[in-house]
Design a protein around this motif. Structure first.
Motif, PDB file in Angstrom:
ATOM      1  N   GLY A 167       0.801  -1.208   0.000  1.00  0.00           N
ATOM      2  CA  GLY A 167       0.000   0.000   0.000  1.00  0.00           C
ATOM      3  C   GLY A 167       0.837   1.262   0.000  1.00  0.00           C
ATOM      4  N   ASN A 168       0.158   2.367  -0.212  1.00  0.00           N
ATOM      5  CA  ASN A 168       0.788   3.673  -0.236  1.00  0.00           C
ATOM      6  C   ASN A 168       0.743   4.261   1.164  1.00  0.00           C
ATOM      7  OD1 ASN A 168       1.737   6.205  -0.737  1.00  0.00           O
ATOM      8  ND2 ASN A 168       0.071   6.841  -2.080  1.00  0.00           N
ATOM      9  N   PRO A 169       1.906   4.517   1.815  1.00  0.00           N
ATOM     10  CA  PRO A 169       1.873   5.041   3.186  1.00  0.00           C
ATOM     11  C   PRO A 169       1.102   6.337   3.305  1.00  0.00           C
ATOM     12  CG  PRO A 169       4.085   4.302   2.590  1.00  0.00           C
ATOM     13  CD  PRO A 169       3.264   4.279   1.327  1.00  0.00           C
ATOM     14  N   ALA A 170       1.028   7.127   2.246  1.00  0.00           N
ATOM     15  CA  ALA A 170       0.320   8.402   2.316  1.00  0.00           C
ATOM     16  C   ALA A 170      -1.183   8.216   2.453  1.00  0.00           C
ATOM     17  CB  ALA A 170       0.639   9.247   1.079  1.00  0.00           C
ATOM     18  N   ARG A 171      -1.695   7.006   2.174  1.00  0.00           N
ATOM     19  CA  ARG A 171      -3.127   6.761   2.215  1.00  0.00           C
ATOM     20  C   ARG A 171      -3.519   5.777   3.307  1.00  0.00           C
ATOM     21  NH1 ARG A 171      -6.166   8.477  -1.780  1.00  0.00           N
ATOM     22  NH2 ARG A 171      -7.680   6.811  -1.405  1.00  0.00           N
ATOM     23  N   TYR A 172      -2.602   5.553   4.276  1.00  0.00           N
ATOM     24  CA  TYR A 172      -2.908   4.607   5.345  1.00  0.00           C
ATOM     25  C   TYR A 172      -4.132   5.033   6.142  1.00  0.00           C
ATOM     26  CZ  TYR A 172       1.235   1.654   5.018  1.00  0.00           C
ATOM     27  OH  TYR A 172       2.177   0.756   4.613  1.00  0.00           O
ATOM     28  N   GLY A 173      -4.282   6.306   6.422  1.00  0.00           N
ATOM     29  CA  GLY A 173      -5.348   6.755   7.301  1.00  0.00           C
ATOM     30  C   GLY A 173      -6.595   7.213   6.591  1.00  0.00           C
ATOM     31  N   VAL A 174      -6.724   6.963   5.302  1.00  0.00           N
ATOM     32  CA  VAL A 174      -7.864   7.440   4.536  1.00  0.00           C
ATOM     33  C   VAL A 174      -8.994   6.416   4.627  1.00  0.00           C
ATOM     34  CG1 VAL A 174      -8.683   8.144   2.266  1.00  0.00           C
ATOM     35  CG2 VAL A 174      -6.364   8.724   2.984  1.00  0.00           C
ATOM     36  N   GLY A 175     -10.123   6.824   5.207  1.00  0.00           N
ATOM     37  CA  GLY A 175     -11.299   5.956   5.284  1.00  0.00           C
ATOM     38  C   GLY A 175     -11.086   4.679   6.056  1.00  0.00           C
ATOM     39  N   VAL A 176     -10.298   4.739   7.145  1.00  0.00           N
ATOM     40  CA  VAL A 176     -10.016   3.529   7.920  1.00  0.00           C
ATOM     41  C   VAL A 176     -11.112   3.329   8.960  1.00  0.00           C
ATOM     42  CG1 VAL A 176      -8.415   2.445   9.518  1.00  0.00           C
ATOM     43  CG2 VAL A 176      -7.550   3.701   7.551  1.00  0.00           C
ATOM     44  N   HIS A 177     -11.694   2.137   8.996  1.00  0.00           N
ATOM     45  CA  HIS A 177     -12.728   1.808   9.971  1.00  0.00           C
ATOM     46  C   HIS A 177     -12.401   0.547  10.760  1.00  0.00           C
ATOM     47  CE1 HIS A 177     -15.304   4.901   8.301  1.00  0.00           C
ATOM     48  NE2 HIS A 177     -15.104   4.398   7.101  1.00  0.00           N
ATOM     49  N   THR A 178     -11.398  -0.215  10.360  1.00  0.00           N
ATOM     50  CA  THR A 178     -11.036  -1.444  11.060  1.00  0.00           C
ATOM     51  C   THR A 178      -9.521  -1.567  11.145  1.00  0.00           C
ATOM     52  OG1 THR A 178     -11.088  -2.742   9.013  1.00  0.00           O
ATOM     53  CG2 THR A 178     -13.108  -2.701  10.350  1.00  0.00           C
ATOM     54  N   ALA A 179      -9.077  -2.282  12.163  1.00  0.00           N
ATOM     55  CA  ALA A 179      -7.671  -2.658  12.311  1.00  0.00           C
ATOM     56  C   ALA A 179      -7.634  -4.145  12.628  1.00  0.00           C
ATOM     57  CB  ALA A 179      -6.993  -1.856  13.416  1.00  0.00           C
ATOM     58  N   VAL A 180      -6.701  -4.862  12.016  1.00  0.00           N
ATOM     59  CA  VAL A 180      -6.567  -6.300  12.226  1.00  0.00           C
ATOM     60  C   VAL A 180      -5.389  -6.531  13.164  1.00  0.00           C
ATOM     61  CG1 VAL A 180      -6.250  -8.541  11.142  1.00  0.00           C
ATOM     62  CG2 VAL A 180      -7.516  -6.762   9.944  1.00  0.00           C
ATOM     63  N   LEU A 181      -5.644  -7.223  14.276  1.00  0.00           N
ATOM     64  CA  LEU A 181      -4.642  -7.454  15.308  1.00  0.00           C
ATOM     65  C   LEU A 181      -4.321  -8.936  15.402  1.00  0.00           C
ATOM     66  CD1 LEU A 181      -6.223  -5.229  18.105  1.00  0.00           C
ATOM     67  CD2 LEU A 181      -4.659  -4.523  16.278  1.00  0.00           C
ATOM     68  N   ALA A 182      -3.058  -9.247  15.748  1.00  0.00           N
ATOM     69  CA  ALA A 182      -2.641 -10.634  16.002  1.00  0.00           C
ATOM     70  C   ALA A 182      -2.848 -10.909  17.486  1.00  0.00           C
ATOM     71  CB  ALA A 182      -1.184 -10.836  15.601  1.00  0.00           C
ATOM     72  N   VAL A 183      -3.903 -11.645  17.806  1.00  0.00           N
ATOM     73  CA  VAL A 183      -4.341 -11.827  19.187  1.00  0.00           C
ATOM     74  C   VAL A 183      -4.110 -13.275  19.601  1.00  0.00           C
ATOM     75  CG1 VAL A 183      -6.307 -11.621  20.765  1.00  0.00           C
ATOM     76  CG2 VAL A 183      -6.071 -10.053  18.823  1.00  0.00           C
ATOM     77  N   PRO A 184      -3.595 -13.520  20.821  1.00  0.00           N
ATOM     78  CA  PRO A 184      -3.520 -14.902  21.300  1.00  0.00           C
ATOM     79  C   PRO A 184      -4.891 -15.561  21.261  1.00  0.00           C
ATOM     80  CG  PRO A 184      -2.272 -13.434  22.738  1.00  0.00           C
ATOM     81  CD  PRO A 184      -3.001 -12.561  21.770  1.00  0.00           C
ATOM     82  N   THR A 185      -4.918 -16.835  20.929  1.00  0.00           N
ATOM     83  CA  THR A 185      -6.184 -17.532  20.751  1.00  0.00           C
ATOM     84  C   THR A 185      -7.061 -17.455  22.000  1.00  0.00           C
ATOM     85  OG1 THR A 185      -5.047 -19.063  19.256  1.00  0.00           O
ATOM     86  CG2 THR A 185      -7.197 -19.735  20.080  1.00  0.00           C
ATOM     87  N   ALA A 186      -6.449 -17.522  23.181  1.00  0.00           N
ATOM     88  CA  ALA A 186      -7.220 -17.506  24.421  1.00  0.00           C
ATOM     89  C   ALA A 186      -7.901 -16.170  24.674  1.00  0.00           C
ATOM     90  CB  ALA A 186      -6.312 -17.850  25.603  1.00  0.00           C
ATOM     91  N   ASP A 187      -7.481 -15.099  23.979  1.00  0.00           N
ATOM     92  CA  ASP A 187      -8.040 -13.766  24.209  1.00  0.00           C
ATOM     93  C   ASP A 187      -8.963 -13.314  23.100  1.00  0.00           C
ATOM     94  OD1 ASP A 187      -6.689 -13.317  26.647  1.00  0.00           O
ATOM     95  OD2 ASP A 187      -4.847 -12.842  25.560  1.00  0.00           O
ATOM     96  N   VAL A 188      -9.215 -14.151  22.115  1.00  0.00           N
ATOM     97  CA  VAL A 188     -10.073 -13.747  21.001  1.00  0.00           C
ATOM     98  C   VAL A 188     -11.488 -13.471  21.481  1.00  0.00           C
ATOM     99  CG1 VAL A 188     -11.112 -14.511  18.831  1.00  0.00           C
ATOM    100  CG2 VAL A 188      -8.695 -14.909  19.251  1.00  0.00           C
ATOM    101  N   ASP A 189     -12.015 -14.322  22.374  1.00  0.00           N
ATOM    102  CA  ASP A 189     -13.384 -14.115  22.844  1.00  0.00           C
ATOM    103  C   ASP A 189     -13.500 -12.842  23.664  1.00  0.00           C
ATOM    104  OD1 ASP A 189     -11.777 -15.128  24.783  1.00  0.00           O
ATOM    105  OD2 ASP A 189     -13.166 -16.676  25.484  1.00  0.00           O
ATOM    106  N   ARG A 190     -12.493 -12.532  24.473  1.00  0.00           N
ATOM    107  CA  ARG A 190     -12.524 -11.308  25.277  1.00  0.00           C
ATOM    108  C   ARG A 190     -12.509 -10.075  24.390  1.00  0.00           C
ATOM    109  NH1 ARG A 190      -7.997 -10.637  28.192  1.00  0.00           N
ATOM    110  NH2 ARG A 190      -9.002  -9.624  29.958  1.00  0.00           N
ATOM    111  N   LEU A 191     -11.659 -10.101  23.358  1.00  0.00           N
ATOM    112  CA  LEU A 191     -11.600  -8.964  22.456  1.00  0.00           C
ATOM    113  C   LEU A 191     -12.894  -8.824  21.662  1.00  0.00           C
ATOM    114  CD1 LEU A 191     -10.061  -6.650  21.145  1.00  0.00           C
ATOM    115  CD2 LEU A 191      -9.026  -8.293  19.572  1.00  0.00           C
ATOM    116  N   GLY A 192     -13.452  -9.943  21.211  1.00  0.00           N
ATOM    117  CA  GLY A 192     -14.697  -9.878  20.455  1.00  0.00           C
ATOM    118  C   GLY A 192     -15.838  -9.319  21.279  1.00  0.00           C
ATOM    119  N   LEU A 193     -15.930  -9.716  22.548  1.00  0.00           N
ATOM    120  CA  LEU A 193     -16.991  -9.213  23.413  1.00  0.00           C
ATOM    121  C   LEU A 193     -16.796  -7.728  23.706  1.00  0.00           C
ATOM    122  CD1 LEU A 193     -19.488  -9.908  25.064  1.00  0.00           C
ATOM    123  CD2 LEU A 193     -17.973 -10.487  26.977  1.00  0.00           C
TER     124      LEU A 193
END
Length: 308
Positions: free
Chosen positions: A186-212
């Motif tokens: 991607g183009n670094p100049a457009r990283y923040g344009v229209g951003v609504h989600t971020a994808v995180l690398a979460v330990p499996t045991a914490d996925v339910d906590r983050l989802g809730l």
């Protein structure tokens, strides 16, 4: 006279011969000599190193080193590998037969390869304020806080959220993607344009906590220095349950205490109080009554005993 005629005849014959020779030479000059035959030399056949499977490589299973070998082929297929180390531990998307070249299109690649074993890629809702002003980039490390607000319509002892609060949920989480941009693309100049989600690398045991937390509350990402190794350990969560909430929380210099306090969180009532935590002062209990034989007389607040 006869001699003269013979001389003329001989001269004419010589002229005719000369003319014929000239015509013959002119005809030869119009035709180029054929090229000399080219002798073709035998050249060795070109060969390319290509990685092939030594046995059936099942889909979904990491490829072991002994399941590959390098052979020389007259041509290199598109997407083929020349080094077996580039294929080891890669995961086939479909079965690869024995003695078949291993191609890039047959292997799992891209975004899924960035998720480490024991982790899961999870997308959370964000906005400009909750993503450090859209200054987060793929590859950064963040702390994940979440805010829960009490629902005014659900008041009472059975309400799930009895008070508004903010707490640290996960610490030192790696950002895999920010909006539509993954790590290294991607183009670094457009990283923040229209951003609504971020994808995180979460330990499996914490996925339910983050989802809730993401569905029931508001997630806040706090950017951190990648050289800061301090993180909230699972054992620290048990200690956090014993920490008393207060609006005046000062760390004790070891770093871990700050994370424990952040995981404990702060409620809206504590934050709005704006005062130091109330300390309980031990008060002396009632004085024991001593049993004295005789009559007890109280004068001016003092107890006196008199004998019978």
């Amino acid at each position: 006279m006869t001699h003269l005629n013979l001389t003329k005849i001989a001269a004419g014959a010589l002229i005719a011969v000369a003319l014929l020779l000239g015509l013959y030479a002119w005809a030869l000059s119009r035709h180029t000599a054929p090229p000399a035959p080219v002798v073709k030399r035998a050249t060795p056949e070109a060969a390319f190193p290509v990685v092939v499977a030594t046995r059936l490589l099942p889909a979904g299973a990491p490829i072991a080193g002994d399941g590959l070998r390098v052979v020389m082929l007259p041509m290199r297929p598109s997407g083929a590998f020349s080094d077996a180390s580039l294929v080891t531990q890669r995961v086939p998307l479909s079965d690869i037969g024995a003695n078949v070249p291993v191609l890039e299109a047959q292997l799992s690649s891209g975004f899924a390869e960035q998720v480490a074993p024991g982790e899961r890629a999870v997308a959370v809702h964000i906005d400009e304020a909750s993503a450090v002003g859209n200054r987060i980039r793929p590859g950064n490390f963040v702390d994940v806080f979440f805010t829960l607000k009490r629902d005014g319509a659900s008041v009472g002892p059975n309400a799930e959220i009895t008070r508004s609060q903010t707490r640290l949920l996960l610490s030192r989480v790696r950002v895999l993607a920010f909006g539509n941009t993954a790590s290294g693309a991607g183009n670094p100049a457009r990283y923040g344009v229209g951003v609504h989600t971020a994808v995180l690398a979460v330990p499996t045991a914490d996925v339910d906590r983050l989802g809730l937390a993401d569905s029931a509350g508001h997630v806040l990402l706090a950017l951190r220095n990648p050289r800061d190794p301090e993180a909230l350990e699972p054992a620290a969560r048990e200690r956090a349950a014993a920490v008393v909430h207060s609006s005046s929380r000062v760390g004790r210099g070891d770093g871990t205490e700050a994370s424990v306090q952040a995981e404990t969180g702060v409620s809206l009532s504590e934050l709005s109080a704006g005062t130091a935590p109330v300390r309980t002062i031990a008060r002396p209990g009632p004085r024991p009554i001593r049993s004295v034989a005789g009559i007890e007389v109280i004068r001016a607040g003092q107890m006196q005993a008199s004998a019978n």
